[in-house]
Motif scaffolding. Structure first.
Motif, PDB file in Angstrom:
ATOM      1  N   UNK A 136       0.811  -1.228   0.000  1.00 42.76           N
ATOM      2  CA  UNK A 136       0.000   0.000   0.000  1.00 42.76           C
ATOM      3  C   UNK A 136       0.842   1.275   0.000  1.00 42.76           C
ATOM      4  N   UNK A 137       2.134   1.150   0.297  1.00 43.30           N
ATOM      5  CA  UNK A 137       2.997   2.344   0.377  1.00 43.30           C
ATOM      6  C   UNK A 137       2.946   3.199  -0.892  1.00 43.30           C
ATOM      7  N   UNK A 138       3.093   2.621  -2.105  1.00 49.21           N
ATOM      8  CA  UNK A 138       3.071   3.468  -3.310  1.00 49.21           C
ATOM      9  C   UNK A 138       1.770   4.274  -3.450  1.00 49.21           C
ATOM     10  N   UNK A 139       0.638   3.647  -3.090  1.00 43.20           N
ATOM     11  CA  UNK A 139      -0.648   4.324  -3.232  1.00 43.20           C
ATOM     12  C   UNK A 139      -0.822   5.422  -2.180  1.00 43.20           C
ATOM     13  N   UNK A 140      -0.395   5.143  -0.946  1.00 46.56           N
ATOM     14  CA  UNK A 140      -0.483   6.152   0.108  1.00 46.56           C
ATOM     15  C   UNK A 140       0.461   7.326  -0.155  1.00 46.56           C
ATOM     16  N   UNK A 141       1.657   7.023  -0.646  1.00 48.57           N
ATOM     17  CA  UNK A 141       2.620   8.092  -0.955  1.00 48.57           C
ATOM     18  C   UNK A 141       2.076   9.011  -2.048  1.00 48.57           C
ATOM     19  N   UNK A 142       1.458   8.405  -3.061  1.00 50.31           N
ATOM     20  CA  UNK A 142       0.903   9.200  -4.161  1.00 50.31           C
ATOM     21  C   UNK A 142      -0.284  10.033  -3.679  1.00 50.31           C
ATOM     22  N   UNK A 143      -1.141   9.410  -2.852  1.00 48.20           N
ATOM     23  CA  UNK A 143      -2.295  10.138  -2.308  1.00 48.20           C
ATOM     24  C   UNK A 143      -1.821  11.311  -1.455  1.00 48.20           C
ATOM     25  N   UNK A 144      -0.775  11.102  -0.666  1.00 51.93           N
ATOM     26  CA  UNK A 144      -0.213  12.158   0.190  1.00 51.93           C
ATOM     27  C   UNK A 144       0.419  13.266  -0.646  1.00 51.93           C
ATOM     28  N   UNK A 145       1.046  12.874  -1.722  1.00 52.95           N
ATOM     29  CA  UNK A 145       1.670  13.850  -2.637  1.00 52.95           C
ATOM     30  C   UNK A 145       0.602  14.720  -3.301  1.00 52.95           C
ATOM     31  N   UNK A 146      -0.517  14.096  -3.701  1.00 53.10           N
ATOM     32  CA  UNK A 146      -1.585  14.822  -4.387  1.00 53.10           C
ATOM     33  C   UNK A 146      -2.455  15.627  -3.434  1.00 53.10           C
ATOM     34  N   UNK A 147      -2.574  15.144  -2.186  1.00 52.20           N
ATOM     35  CA  UNK A 147      -3.428  15.818  -1.209  1.00 52.20           C
ATOM     36  C   UNK A 147      -2.675  15.936   0.124  1.00 52.20           C
ATOM     37  N   UNK A 148      -1.640  16.781   0.177  1.00 54.06           N
ATOM     38  CA  UNK A 148      -0.786  16.876   1.367  1.00 54.06           C
ATOM     39  C   UNK A 148      -1.496  17.388   2.621  1.00 54.06           C
ATOM     40  N   UNK A 149      -2.656  18.030   2.461  1.00 53.02           N
ATOM     41  CA  UNK A 149      -3.380  18.552   3.624  1.00 53.02           C
ATOM     42  C   UNK A 149      -4.303  17.515   4.267  1.00 53.02           C
ATOM     43  N   UNK A 150      -4.405  16.361   3.636  1.00 57.88           N
ATOM     44  CA  UNK A 150      -5.267  15.303   4.172  1.00 57.88           C
ATOM     45  C   UNK A 150      -4.539  14.576   5.305  1.00 57.88           C
ATOM     46  N   UNK A 151      -4.918  14.906   6.534  1.00 62.05           N
ATOM     47  CA  UNK A 151      -4.232  14.344   7.706  1.00 62.05           C
ATOM     48  C   UNK A 151      -4.407  12.833   7.820  1.00 62.05           C
ATOM     49  N   UNK A 152      -5.568  12.328   7.419  1.00 62.85           N
ATOM     50  CA  UNK A 152      -5.828  10.885   7.516  1.00 62.85           C
ATOM     51  C   UNK A 152      -4.860  10.087   6.649  1.00 62.85           C
ATOM     52  N   UNK A 153      -4.574  10.626   5.444  1.00 65.41           N
ATOM     53  CA  UNK A 153      -3.625   9.943   4.544  1.00 65.41           C
ATOM     54  C   UNK A 153      -2.245   9.911   5.187  1.00 65.41           C
ATOM     55  N   UNK A 154      -1.804  11.078   5.673  1.00 67.51           N
ATOM     56  CA  UNK A 154      -0.466  11.172   6.280  1.00 67.51           C
ATOM     57  C   UNK A 154      -0.344  10.263   7.502  1.00 67.51           C
ATOM     58  N   UNK A 155      -1.379  10.245   8.345  1.00 63.18           N
ATOM     59  CA  UNK A 155      -1.338   9.404   9.550  1.00 63.18           C
ATOM     60  C   UNK A 155      -1.304   7.916   9.204  1.00 63.18           C
ATOM     61  N   UNK A 156      -2.073   7.542   8.175  1.00 64.35           N
ATOM     62  CA  UNK A 156      -2.081   6.128   7.760  1.00 64.35           C
ATOM     63  C   UNK A 156      -0.709   5.726   7.222  1.00 64.35           C
ATOM     64  N   UNK A 157      -0.123   6.592   6.402  1.00 64.82           N
ATOM     65  CA  UNK A 157       1.202   6.308   5.849  1.00 64.82           C
ATOM     66  C   UNK A 157       2.243   6.241   6.963  1.00 64.82           C
ATOM     67  N   UNK A 158       2.139   7.140   7.932  1.00 68.96           N
ATOM     68  CA  UNK A 158       3.063   7.136   9.069  1.00 68.96           C
ATOM     69  C   UNK A 158       2.945   5.832   9.865  1.00 68.96           C
ATOM     70  N   UNK A 159       1.717   5.379  10.052  1.00 67.97           N
ATOM     71  CA  UNK A 159       1.496   4.118  10.765  1.00 67.97           C
ATOM     72  C   UNK A 159       2.118   2.932  10.041  1.00 67.97           C
ATOM     73  N   UNK A 160       2.031   2.953   8.715  1.00 69.61           N
ATOM     74  CA  UNK A 160       2.620   1.873   7.907  1.00 69.61           C
ATOM     75  C   UNK A 160       4.142   1.895   8.036  1.00 69.61           C
ATOM     76  N   UNK A 161       4.731   3.096   7.953  1.00 73.59           N
ATOM     77  CA  UNK A 161       6.193   3.218   8.100  1.00 73.59           C
ATOM     78  C   UNK A 161       6.656   2.677   9.462  1.00 73.59           C
ATOM     79  N   UNK A 162       5.916   3.034  10.508  1.00 74.55           N
ATOM     80  CA  UNK A 162       6.286   2.578  11.856  1.00 74.55           C
ATOM     81  C   UNK A 162       6.156   1.065  11.991  1.00 74.55           C
ATOM     82  N   UNK A 163       5.115   0.501  11.411  1.00 74.14           N
ATOM     83  CA  UNK A 163       4.905  -0.951  11.479  1.00 74.14           C
ATOM     84  C   UNK A 163       6.028  -1.703  10.776  1.00 74.14           C
ATOM     85  N   UNK A 164       6.559  -1.087   9.713  1.00 72.35           N
ATOM     86  CA  UNK A 164       7.651  -1.716   8.948  1.00 72.35           C
ATOM     87  C   UNK A 164       9.024  -1.286   9.459  1.00 72.35           C
TER      88      UNK A 164
END
Length: 423
Positions: free
Chosen positions: A381-409
């Motif tokens: 899911x990382x590529x999709x979350x990174x792209x979503x975050x890049x396109x919508x950087x103000x979306x906190x839910x996207x950033x938090x989800x991506x951060x959670x994935x990074x921490x889990x890995x």
């Protein structure tokens, strides 16, 4: 002999009343000239009952002074919207009186004032909308439309503004009137930049715009197609009817619209959205399929099919539609986000099984397998979350989800870099 005296007395009464009325109108004019518009209206109110029987000239003068008094109050910002509407209504009565009598004295000036009022109502409505007083703005725009029913765009904006106010009782009759008029708003806009103000000015046609450019007052001419608003109108009408529990009326409104405008593909989408609202997914899919035949590269349509498939737990179809939406529009942020969310759903059964495992050698071996599967889900899911975050950087839910994935890995560097952008 007695009857003659009665007639004479009656004539005398009428004469006295006429003189009294003339005096009142003159007094009202005098009060208005001295700046007392409210006083002028009070004086005219006393003559209100007699004006019906007055001569046409006096009626016209009465309405002229009264209209001017209302307009003066509006110009002084005293109940501006109300007094602008009352002034326009009064001027229209004046014009009707002079038109019927054939004697024109005040009509030209009254018509000019009505045009002025229309502009003031529109400007006041814009100010209301900017101050989030949408209901007030909608009423003023509707009053502007009533002053000039040829200018139907004011009715459209009145309805849209009423929707912004969430005042559906106010919006519904406006949308019904737009439907009756078969209003589309489709056309062409001709603009050019004013060299002095730097603003983009609109023109009635290309000829006027090109002349302004030729004269050197304007530059950067632009011609743009204005799409039909019919689909949006029927969509809002249908949704309001649905909200009021009138779903059958809503379906009929759309059906009528499609019969009247068979080439307007936006109406198919409106009908599809209506069935989506009522959770009739099969009819929705059928209508979306029909729309896709007309517009196969509509990313929104394809994306919505993905949403419906996901809601129906049809993961394979949902993924297919989200990927198709991305293929059509590589910058479709919601498609990347939903695709990531869809793939993350695979984590839950893995976690559920991991939580049930014990500490035996067999269970520990199974735990390692499940842990690897979970990591595989996260990496996917990382590529999709990174792209979503890049396109919508103000979306906190996207950033938090991506951060959670990074921490889990345990991707510490990536997590740190992302967190820095979130602060």
């Amino acid at each position: 002999m007695k009857s003659k005296y009665v007639i004479l007395a009656s004539a005398l009464l009428i004469s006295v009343a006429t003189f009294a009325q003339k005096d009142q109108i003159k007094s009202a004019e005098k009060a208005l000239k001295s700046g007392d518009a409210q006083g002028a209206l009070t004086i005219l109110k006393d003559a209100e009952n007699m004006v019906v029987n007055a001569k046409d000239v006096e009626q016209a003068q009465y309405y002229f002074v009264k209209g001017n008094a209302y307009l003066d109050l509006a110009n002084k910002k005293v109940e501006e919207g109300k007094n602008l509407s009352l002034a326009a209504e009064t001027y229209k009565k004046l014009i009707d009186v002079e038109k019927a009598s054939g004697k024109v004295k005040y009509s030209t000036q009254a018509a000019a004032s009505i045009t002025e009022i229309k502009g003031k109502l529109i400007n006041a409505a814009i100010a209301d909308s900017q101050a989030t007083k949408h209901a007030d703005g909608a009423k003023k725009l509707y009053d502007a439309y009533l002053l000039d029913k040829k200018d139907t765009i004011n009715l459209y904006y009145a309805a849209s503004t009423a929707v912004n106010a969430q005042d559906f009782d106010l919006a519904l009759p406006m949308y019904e009137e737009l439907k009756k008029l078969n209003y589309s708003g489709k056309g062409t806009s001709f603009t050019a930049v004013n060299k002095i103000s730097g603003n983009e000015d609109g023109f009635n046609n290309g000829k006027e715009r090109d002349l302004a450019v030729k004269l050197g007052t304007h530059e950067k001419p632009k011609t743009e197609a204005i799409p039909s608003k019919r689909g949006e109108i029927y969509k809002n009408l249908a949704l309001i009817l649905v909200q009021k529990g009138r779903s059958e009326d809503a379906k009929k409104a759309i059906a009528d619209a499609r019969k009247a405008n068979p080439e307007d593909s936006s109406l198919i989408l409106t009908e599809a959205n209506l069935y989506l609202e009522s959770k009739d997914y099969e009819t929705y899919k059928k209508l979306v399929g029909e729309a896709l035949q007309k517009d196969p590269n509509n990313a929104d349509l394809v994306f919505n099919l993905g949403v419906i498939s996901a809601n129906a737990k049809n993961t394979a179809d949902a993924e297919k539609y989200y990927l198709k939406a991305i293929e059509i529009n590589p910058n479709y942020a919601n498609a990347y986000l939903n695709l990531a969310a869809l793939k993350l759903e695979a984590e839950k059964p893995i976690i559920d099984e991991m939580n049930k495992l014990g500490t035996s050698a067999k269970d520990m071996k199974r735990y390692d397998v499940l842990k690897a599967q979970r990591e595989g889900v996260f990496k996917g899911v990382i590529p999709f979350l990174k792209k979503a975050n890049e396109l919508d950087p103000k979306n906190e839910d996207v950033a938090k989800t991506l951060l959670g994935v990074y921490k889990a890995l345990e991707m510490t560097a990536e997590a740190k870099a992302l967190k820095a952008t979130m602060n």
